[in-house]
Design an enzyme around this catalytic site. Structure first.
Site, PDB file in Angstrom:
ATOM      1  N   CYS A 440       0.685   1.544   4.576  1.00  0.00           N
ATOM      2  CA  CYS A 440       0.924   1.596   5.572  1.00  0.00           C
ATOM      3  C   CYS A 440       1.584   3.345   5.732  1.00  0.00           C
ATOM      4  CB  CYS A 440       0.677   0.857   6.079  1.00  0.00           C
ATOM      5  SG  CYS A 440       0.297  -0.983   6.300  1.00  0.00           S
ATOM      6  N   ASN A 571      -6.530   3.597   4.838  1.00  0.00           N
ATOM      7  CA  ASN A 571      -5.555   2.838   3.616  1.00  0.00           C
ATOM      8  C   ASN A 571      -6.204   0.984   4.341  1.00  0.00           C
ATOM      9  OD1 ASN A 571      -3.637   1.374   1.581  1.00  0.00           O
ATOM     10  ND2 ASN A 571      -2.390   1.255   4.131  1.00  0.00           N
ATOM     11  N   GLU A 572      -6.717   0.254   4.339  1.00  0.00           N
ATOM     12  CA  GLU A 572      -6.343  -0.668   5.087  1.00  0.00           C
ATOM     13  C   GLU A 572      -7.197  -1.208   6.231  1.00  0.00           C
ATOM     14  OE1 GLU A 572      -2.565  -3.371   4.738  1.00  0.00           O
ATOM     15  OE2 GLU A 572      -3.896  -3.915   2.911  1.00  0.00           O
TER      16      GLU A 572
HETATM   17  O1  AHR Z   1       1.828  -3.112  -0.015  1.00  0.00           O
HETATM   18  C1  AHR Z   1       2.798  -3.073   1.536  1.00  0.00           C
HETATM   19  C2  AHR Z   1       1.783  -3.127   2.506  1.00  0.00           C
HETATM   20  O2  AHR Z   1       0.315  -4.100   2.062  1.00  0.00           O
HETATM   21  C3  AHR Z   1       0.895  -2.203   2.435  1.00  0.00           C
HETATM   22  O3  AHR Z   1       2.185  -0.634   2.826  1.00  0.00           O
HETATM   23  C4  AHR Z   1      -0.545  -1.653   3.352  1.00  0.00           C
HETATM   24  O4  AHR Z   1      -1.467  -1.185   2.317  1.00  0.00           O
HETATM   25  C5  AHR Z   1      -0.788  -3.051   2.745  1.00  0.00           C
HETATM   26  O5  AHR Z   1      -0.831  -3.575   4.381  1.00  0.00           O
END
Ligand code: AHR
Length: 837
Positions: A440, A571-572
């Site tokens: 994140c 990312n996600e």
């Molecule tokens: O690993 C912690 C968090 O988990 C990371 O920042 C994110 O990519 C996921 O939600």
């Protein structure tokens, strides 16, 4: 249900709807309240029967947002579904989603409207499109036209004569509560399809709840020893990835500043702000007997605007809750001074908890404009919580900034380096790659907080600090140069990951009231953003003689290329239209300009059956030439891992590979223990078996400062002076050190293990460079596992590394031992041994 069977079920549902031959049922679709998303009930003879939750809001921050108001559905003539809902009472957006069968939902889009609020949106089908109607803040109706695929939306128009019937809804009583919603006639096959899905989910939940912690009662009936056969099929082998175990370094829980980055002075740049953390400002953790004067008129660099003005008062810094100093060790102190030519001398002291001076040096300065001064302090005693004192010796007004103290004893002795004990602990994992700098953290809290790599390289005063989404400050002293250098120092491939043109989907609202992805980087700014990504590739790999970005790398002391091969994009993220439009632009540009770079995409924050996972993989398969691998994330219970050991068995073997970029097993204990570690060990035996499609994995998060935790569990915990590895670390290390590039088929069978197959694992891999073979055996049962070998001969005694313990144990470590019964595994054990070929 296997992932790749789902499209089949979806088609089934559509076909069923189209033929409409079967008996008709009635569904009621509604939201019990704004936090519970969309639910469905079916009408039975004795009333409405609740079936389950269909989907929920993915809009905005956790906690305050993720709300669904006034959902409105429309069933298209082809049987597919469109959903809109209001996300809150303030944002000029609504949520739009699409489903073929009510079970699989495409990730939500949040189209923008022209008025300040978007209330009570409703969707209706037109001939070849859809209309979305909503009310603005004044209650006036407006209309938007949406494409058939529900991904493109026109600007909205006023509707002075809107028919109020548009907003009419059904209401009915479910479980004694009157609900607002909509009724739909569907076939009984469709209801069956829904039931099957909810049953599947319920079964999954039951299996995921299995805990080793409960074994004492649940498995009390087991005999003391279970017997089984371990068969090795030496002629059945396949090539697997030689990069299966790497690390994911995210600046979370003080992993960078105050953690791996060895700087001992906190807020060295006087750039702390309220954005970093509530109540912080430029003087946080600095002390003096009078208020500290902060100025910005003549900054050291525009990216580093604040500095302190000193007169005769001593300036103290407490470090990160104390500065740890060790007797006999040397520390590099440096300071930038701006004095308009005045002379100023400083005593620089390290002062112990009892007020005793641990180290002292005098700096004579006569700075005109900003100038850096440095000295070395040698500690005469050890103190875990020393403080730094900068003592002006003359009555002269001077500006000071970038006040820094580093141990000379950093990892590999590098200047601006890394904390040795932490870096060595990481290096001992022998990670094959490092993904950095987040998570994140990399896509950031809103568009303005997206991580721009070029703000993190160059001379320290020129780097651009920023707030960290995890509620603290990033100095960027640990920047891309340092990350790449660390990778090189530990022999790992760099895998930088940068935003896909969208910030974190959990971002709070911006100034316009738009949260989540906030609409993404505006399209007219995307070319510049793509250039920025390409500049990273040039910075890392190009020739400094011909490339200005590469020259920066050379100026920083690394003329040779870093040989970056991978680049993570995203990312996600929510794999909605805002994401896909930008991601596609980025992939095309990098493919054209740097075809040598292997792109790693993202499929959202959850495994199957999440909407982002499904759409992310669909996208990857629609565009096989864009990305080399895609990044899956899932944090799950130990039961989930033990019962999904076939997760990758059905993945297509061709095309985009898997990077399991974030994963960890957890229990209510929240910290890694033997139970979580053994569940991970079992899963890793299956990852090795699927190493032809799974290219990389990394446990997450890697680091956590005990006093500043944002997340649990983590692989390594630390304080200012100690490093605590966990059972998760042990398992990662064993699978990394004893990794290979060829998998040899092994099977375990036997009547007595029938119900416990998911608790037993074996994996045999070979390293073709060294010719070594490694056998890993896992027994996650409370009784001894006695294996008899077939196709494998072992010497009378075997050396191995063994990890074992009580399931609750959070400190268990692997031990080396020699055993004359290598195939007899004590309860709760991972054993790794080298075999003679
Ligand atoms: O690993 C912690 C968090 O988990 C990371 O920042 C994110 O990519 C996921 O939600």
């Amino acid at each position: 249900m296997k992932n790749f069977l789902r499209p089949f079920f979806s088609l089934l549902a559509v076909a069923a709807a189209l033929t409409a031959k079967a008996q008709t049922d009635t569904l009621f679709i509604y939201s019990p309240n704004e936090r519970q998303g969309l639910h469905v009930a079916v009408l039975k003879e004795d009333g409405w029967q609740h079936l389950g939750q269909l989907c929920s809001s993915d809009y905005g921050t956790w906690g305050a947002e993720k709300r669904m108001y006034h959902p409105s559905l429309c069933r298209a003539k082809d049987g597919t579904w469109r959903l809109v809902f209001q996300v809150n009472n303030t944002a000029p957006v609504f949520a739009a989603a699409y489903s073929r069968d009510l079970v699989t939902w495409r990730p939500q889009d949040y189209p923008r409207v022209s008025s300040a609020k978007c209330l009570q949106p409703v969707v209706r089908q037109m001939d070849n499109s859809f209309n979305v109607y909503y009310r603005d803040a004044q209650g006036h109706a407006r209309r938007i036209s949406a494409s058939r695929d529900f991904r493109r939306f026109t600007n909205d128009m006023p509707m002075p004569f809107a028919d109020e019937k548009i907003w009419q809804r059904d209401s009915t009583t479910i479980d004694g509560r009157v609900m607002d919603g909509q009724k739909f006639a569907v076939t009984s096959d469709e209801v069956q399809h829904l039931r099957k899905f909810f049953d599947e989910m319920a079964k999954n939940d039951r299996l995921s709840a299995e805990r080793m912690h409960d074994d004492k009662e649940r498995l009390a009936h087991l005999p003391q020893v279970l017997n089984a056969t371990l068969a090795v099929h030496a002629d059945s082998t396949k090539t697997i990835s030689d990069k299966l175990i790497g690390i994911f370094f995210e600046d979370i829980s003080y992993a960078a500043d105050g953690g791996l980055y060895a700087e001992l002075i906190q807020n060295r740049d006087f750039e702390y702000t309220e954005k970093d953390h509530r109540g912080w400002n430029a003087t946080t953790v600095w002390h003096a007997s009078r208020p500290i004067e902060i100025a910005t008129e003549h900054p050291l660099h525009p990216n580093n605007p604040h500095y302190a003005l000193l007169w005769t008062d001593t300036l103290w810094n407490e470090g990160w809750n104390g500065i740890p100093v060790e007797m006999g060790k040397k520390y590099d102190f440096s300071i930038y001074v701006y004095a308009g030519g005045q002379k100023q001398d400083f005593d620089i002291l390290l002062v112990g908890q009892g007020g005793n001076v641990l180290a002292k040096s005098t700096l004579k300065t006569r700075a005109g404009d900003w100038k850096q001064y440095a000295t070395v302090l040698t500690a005469t005693a050890t103190d875990e919580k020393a403080r730094l004192a900068v003592v002006p010796l003359k009555a002269a007004h001077v500006g000071v900034d970038m006040i820094s103290l580093f141990p000379q004893d950093t990892f590999k002795g590098r200047k601006n380096g890394l904390r040795k004990d932490l870096a060595e602990t990481i290096a001992a994992l022998h990670p094959k790659f490092v993904r950095f700098p987040g998570g994140c953290m990399t896509h950031g809290q809103g568009l303005d907080n997206i991580y721009h790599w070029q703000h993190t390289v160059g001379p320290l005063p020129e780097r651009k600090p920023d707030f960290n989404i995890w509620n603290y400050h990033q100095t960027r002293g640990l920047g891309f140069f340092e990350y790449f250098q660390f990778c090189e120092d530990i022999g790992a491939e760099p895998l930088p990951v940068l935003a896909a043109g969208v910030p974190c989907q959990n971002s709070a609202a911006n100034a316009e009231g738009i949260g989540g992805q906030q609409g993404g980087i505006p399209m007219d700014e995307m070319p510049a953003y793509i250039d920025e990504l390409c500049h990273l590739i040039e910075w890392a790999n190009a020739d400094p003689a011909t490339n200005e970005w590469a020259r920066m790398r050379a100026d920083a002391g690394h003329p040779e290329p870093f040989n970056m091969k991978y680049l993570g994009i995203g990312n996600e993220d929510i794999i909605g239209t805002v994401f896909e439009d930008r991601y596609e632009m980025i992939c095309k540009a990098i493919r054209d300009r740097h075809p040598e770079i292997m792109i790693c995409g993202t499929v959202g924050p959850f495994h199957w059956p999440s909407a982002d996972y499904t759409e992310g993989w669909d996208f990857a398969r629609r565009h096989p030439d864009y990305q080399y691998m895609t990044d899956e994330h899932y944090y799950e219970s130990t039961g989930w891992f033990m019962h999904h050991r076939d997760y990758y068995d059905s993945y297509p073997r061709e095309g985009t590979k898997v990077y399991l970029g974030e994963w960890a097993a957890s229990t209510q204990a929240r910290r890694p223990n033997v139970e979580t570690a053994l569940a991970e060990a079992l899963y890793l035996t299956d990852i090795e078996r699927n190493g032809d499609i799974v290219e990389m994995t990394s446990y997450a998060p890697l680091l956590c400062k005990e006093s500043n935790s944002n997340w649990n569990p983590d692989m390594i915990y630390f304080t200012n002076t100690e490093v605590h590895t966990t059972p998760a670390y042990e398992v990662q290390r064993l699978f990394s050190v004893y990794g290979g590039d060829r998998w040899v088929q092994t099977t375990i069978f036997g009547d007595s293990i029938g119900d416990f197959r998911h608790r037993i694992g074996a994996s045999l891999v070979a390293d073709s460079r060294t010719g070594k073979h490694y056998l890993k055996l896992v027994n996650a049962l409370p009784v001894t596992l006695q294996l008899t070998a077939e196709g494998l001969s072992l010497p009378a005694s075997v050396e191995c590394e063994q990890f074992s313990g009580d399931v609750e144990d959070q400190r268990a470590k692997a031990v080396r031992l020699t055993t004359d019964s290598p195939l007899t595994l004590p309860p709760y054990t991972l054993r790794v041994m080298e075999l003679q070929p």
